[in-house]
Design an enzyme around this catalytic site. Sequence first.
Site, PDB file in Angstrom:
ATOM      1  N   TYR A   1      -2.200  -0.015  11.147  1.00 20.40           N
ATOM      2  CA  TYR A   1      -2.364  -0.698   9.856  1.00 20.40           C
ATOM      3  C   TYR A   1      -1.137  -0.495   8.961  1.00 20.40           C
ATOM      4  O   TYR A   1      -0.526  -1.465   8.498  1.00 20.40           O
ATOM      5  CB  TYR A   1      -3.627  -0.179   9.128  1.00 20.40           C
ATOM      6  CG  TYR A   1      -3.607  -0.514   7.660  1.00 20.40           C
ATOM      7  CD1 TYR A   1      -3.750  -1.830   7.227  1.00 20.40           C
ATOM      8  CD2 TYR A   1      -3.397   0.479   6.691  1.00 20.40           C
ATOM      9  CE1 TYR A   1      -3.683  -2.150   5.870  1.00 20.40           C
ATOM     10  CE2 TYR A   1      -3.334   0.161   5.346  1.00 20.40           C
ATOM     11  CZ  TYR A   1      -3.475  -1.151   4.939  1.00 20.40           C
ATOM     12  OH  TYR A   1      -3.401  -1.474   3.609  1.00 20.40           O
TER      13      TYR A   1
ATOM     14  N   LYS B   1       1.747  -3.173   7.505  1.00 21.67           N
ATOM     15  CA  LYS B   1       2.003  -3.406   6.078  1.00 21.67           C
ATOM     16  C   LYS B   1       3.468  -3.103   5.746  1.00 21.67           C
ATOM     17  O   LYS B   1       4.103  -3.823   4.965  1.00 21.67           O
ATOM     18  CB  LYS B   1       1.074  -2.543   5.209  1.00 21.67           C
ATOM     19  CG  LYS B   1      -0.382  -2.955   5.234  1.00 21.67           C
ATOM     20  CD  LYS B   1      -0.643  -4.325   4.618  1.00 21.67           C
ATOM     21  CE  LYS B   1      -0.584  -4.318   3.112  1.00 21.67           C
ATOM     22  NZ  LYS B   1      -0.937  -5.655   2.539  1.00 21.67           N
TER      23      LYS B   1
ATOM     24  N   THR C   1       0.827  -1.209   0.000  1.00 25.22           N
ATOM     25  CA  THR C   1       0.000   0.000   0.000  1.00 25.22           C
ATOM     26  C   THR C   1       0.859   1.256   0.000  1.00 25.22           C
ATOM     27  O   THR C   1       1.982   1.244   0.539  1.00 25.22           O
ATOM     28  CB  THR C   1      -0.906   0.011   1.257  1.00 25.22           C
ATOM     29  OG1 THR C   1      -1.518   1.298   1.367  1.00 25.22           O
ATOM     30  CG2 THR C   1      -0.132  -0.270   2.531  1.00 25.22           C
ATOM     31  N   ASP C   2       0.298   2.334  -0.550  1.00 27.88           N
ATOM     32  CA  ASP C   2       1.025   3.621  -0.506  1.00 27.88           C
ATOM     33  C   ASP C   2       1.108   4.163   0.921  1.00 27.88           C
ATOM     34  O   ASP C   2       1.894   5.074   1.197  1.00 27.88           O
ATOM     35  CB  ASP C   2       0.371   4.651  -1.451  1.00 27.88           C
ATOM     36  CG  ASP C   2      -1.083   4.976  -1.104  1.00 27.88           C
ATOM     37  OD1 ASP C   2      -1.635   4.376  -0.162  1.00 27.88           O
ATOM     38  OD2 ASP C   2      -1.661   5.836  -1.801  1.00 27.88           O
ATOM     39  N   GLU C   3       0.298   3.603   1.827  1.00 29.73           N
ATOM     40  CA  GLU C   3       0.310   4.116   3.206  1.00 29.73           C
ATOM     41  C   GLU C   3       1.631   3.851   3.922  1.00 29.73           C
ATOM     42  O   GLU C   3       1.901   4.446   4.966  1.00 29.73           O
ATOM     43  CB  GLU C   3      -0.856   3.528   4.018  1.00 29.73           C
ATOM     44  CG  GLU C   3      -2.185   4.003   3.495  1.00 29.73           C
ATOM     45  CD  GLU C   3      -3.329   3.852   4.483  1.00 29.73           C
ATOM     46  OE1 GLU C   3      -3.070   3.731   5.687  1.00 29.73           O
ATOM     47  OE2 GLU C   3      -4.480   3.868   4.029  1.00 29.73           O
TER      48      GLU C   3
HETATM   49  O1  DAU Z   1      -4.063   4.125   0.262  1.00 28.80           O
HETATM   50  C1  DAU Z   1      -4.361   2.761   0.210  1.00 28.80           C
HETATM   51  C2  DAU Z   1      -5.196   2.391   1.393  1.00 28.80           C
HETATM   52  O2  DAU Z   1      -6.500   2.902   1.181  1.00 28.80           O
HETATM   53  C3  DAU Z   1      -5.243   0.895   1.651  1.00 28.80           C
HETATM   54  O3  DAU Z   1      -3.950   0.435   1.967  1.00 28.80           O
HETATM   55  C4  DAU Z   1      -6.194   0.597   2.830  1.00 28.80           C
HETATM   56  O4  DAU Z   1      -6.302  -0.795   3.013  1.00 28.80           O
HETATM   57  C5  DAU Z   1      -7.551   1.192   2.536  1.00 28.80           C
HETATM   58  O5  DAU Z   1      -8.402   0.986   3.638  1.00 28.80           O
HETATM   59  C6  DAU Z   1      -7.457   2.671   2.196  1.00 28.80           C
HETATM   60  O6  DAU Z   1      -7.139   3.440   3.379  1.00 28.80           O
HETATM   61  P1  DAU Z   1      -7.903   4.811   3.717  1.00 28.80           P
HETATM   62  O7  DAU Z   1      -7.836   5.012   5.183  1.00 28.80           O
HETATM   63  O8  DAU Z   1      -7.429   5.928   2.863  1.00 28.80           O
HETATM   64  O9  DAU Z   1      -9.412   4.418   3.229  1.00 28.80           O
HETATM   65  P2  DAU Z   1     -10.838   4.674   3.872  1.00 28.80           P
HETATM   66  O10 DAU Z   1     -11.838   4.256   2.842  1.00 28.80           O
HETATM   67  O11 DAU Z   1     -10.971   4.097   5.233  1.00 28.80           O
HETATM   68  O12 DAU Z   1     -10.897   6.256   4.016  1.00 28.80           O
HETATM   69  C7  DAU Z   1     -10.689   7.112   2.928  1.00 28.80           C
HETATM   70  C8  DAU Z   1     -10.704   8.539   3.455  1.00 28.80           C
HETATM   71  O13 DAU Z   1     -12.049   8.857   3.881  1.00 28.80           O
HETATM   72  C9  DAU Z   1      -9.827   8.761   4.672  1.00 28.80           C
HETATM   73  O14 DAU Z   1      -9.254  10.065   4.590  1.00 28.80           O
HETATM   74  C10 DAU Z   1     -10.784   8.684   5.850  1.00 28.80           C
HETATM   75  C11 DAU Z   1     -12.079   9.215   5.270  1.00 28.80           C
HETATM   76  N1  DAU Z   1     -13.326   8.634   5.852  1.00 28.80           N
HETATM   77  C12 DAU Z   1     -13.465   7.274   5.880  1.00 28.80           C
HETATM   78  C13 DAU Z   1     -14.592   6.690   6.406  1.00 28.80           C
HETATM   79  C14 DAU Z   1     -14.734   5.189   6.457  1.00 28.80           C
HETATM   80  C15 DAU Z   1     -14.335   9.466   6.317  1.00 28.80           C
HETATM   81  O15 DAU Z   1     -14.229  10.722   6.247  1.00 28.80           O
HETATM   82  N2  DAU Z   1     -15.458   8.884   6.853  1.00 28.80           N
HETATM   83  C16 DAU Z   1     -15.620   7.528   6.938  1.00 28.80           C
HETATM   84  O16 DAU Z   1     -16.668   7.078   7.477  1.00 28.80           O
END
Ligand code: DAU
Length: 286
Positions: free
Chosen positions: A93, A97, A65-67
């Site tokens: 997380y 990774k 992942t880019d994270e």
């Molecule tokens: O960058 C790659 C990564 O992308 C992967 O390695 C991870 O497995 C994957 O979960 C994802 O991580 P993020 O934390 O960026 O994805 P997430 O969909 O959880 O959240 C995207 C953005 O939206 C993040 O800035 C947090 C925000 N968010 C997320 C949720 C679930 C909200 O504002 N509200 C929410 O309820």
Amino acid sequence: ADEAFIMDLFEKEKFDVVVNFAAESHVDRSITDPEAFVRTNVMGTTTLLDACRTYGIKRYHQVSTDEVYGDLPLDRPDLFFTETTPLHTSSPYSSSKASADLFVLAYHRTYGLPVTVSRCSNNYGPYQFPEKLIPLMINNVKHHKQLPVYGDGMQIRDWLYVEDHCKAIDMVCNGGKIGEVYNVGGHNERPNIFIVKTIIAQLHDRLKDDGISEDLIKHVADRLGHDRRYGIDPTKIKNDLGWYPETPFEKGIVLTIDWYLDHEEWMEHITSGNYQKYYEEMYKNK
Ligand code: DAU
């Protein structure tokens, strides 16, 4: 992470190539329960690597992942992650990774295991579990539920349609150089609030439902240690393997919303039971 099971599986199946997609992947869950991430992401990876060594597989690919690079400042849009950017993680997380990545590269250097690693940006598309931003928002909008946007919603993610990611993995497995890391991303950076408003507008028009509006947005407490921006430089995979993202966001988001509208039963099934508990726990204090 179950060594006996994995060894037995390798013994029976005689694999030639192993691609490790398996992970605990949700950042919020890692903040609540880091240990599960150590077990699945770190020990799961070393278990697979040991099996690959024992059974002499021809190739092992790690889906990373880019994270692992941490985040970029919002006021420097000129900066991107390259494969040589130092690892600098923020969450349990991403730390798990990054640890797995380092084990993979160490098994190459130490034991000569034929490995490759890809580090991809945020995926979206069919079958994504509604803990992630896009499917969670689609599901909540449909049910007129509040849309929990963390903090100011100005965090930036680089969104890639899942099939483009799969093509990249296929290309790396077939043509990538052993021991190398490849970044995968589409120069498709959008703030979270833009994503949420796009989903609202699309579903409002598609379902002709006036109960769907931006009034559903609720700015809630920010994620702990929240990364501000991810931005991938995909030059290496483009130059070396000819990969490029084929699905523009405008098309990919329509395909994704179509898919979720056509798979209501899948969504209902997956959001019954444990998901209700997860949602309640995760969002109750936000
Ligand atoms: O960058 C790659 C990564 O992308 C992967 O390695 C991870 O497995 C994957 O979960 C994802 O991580 P993020 O934390 O960026 O994805 P997430 O969909 O959880 O959240 C995207 C953005 O939206 C993040 O800035 C947090 C925000 N968010 C997320 C949720 C679930 C909200 O504002 N509200 C929410 O309820």
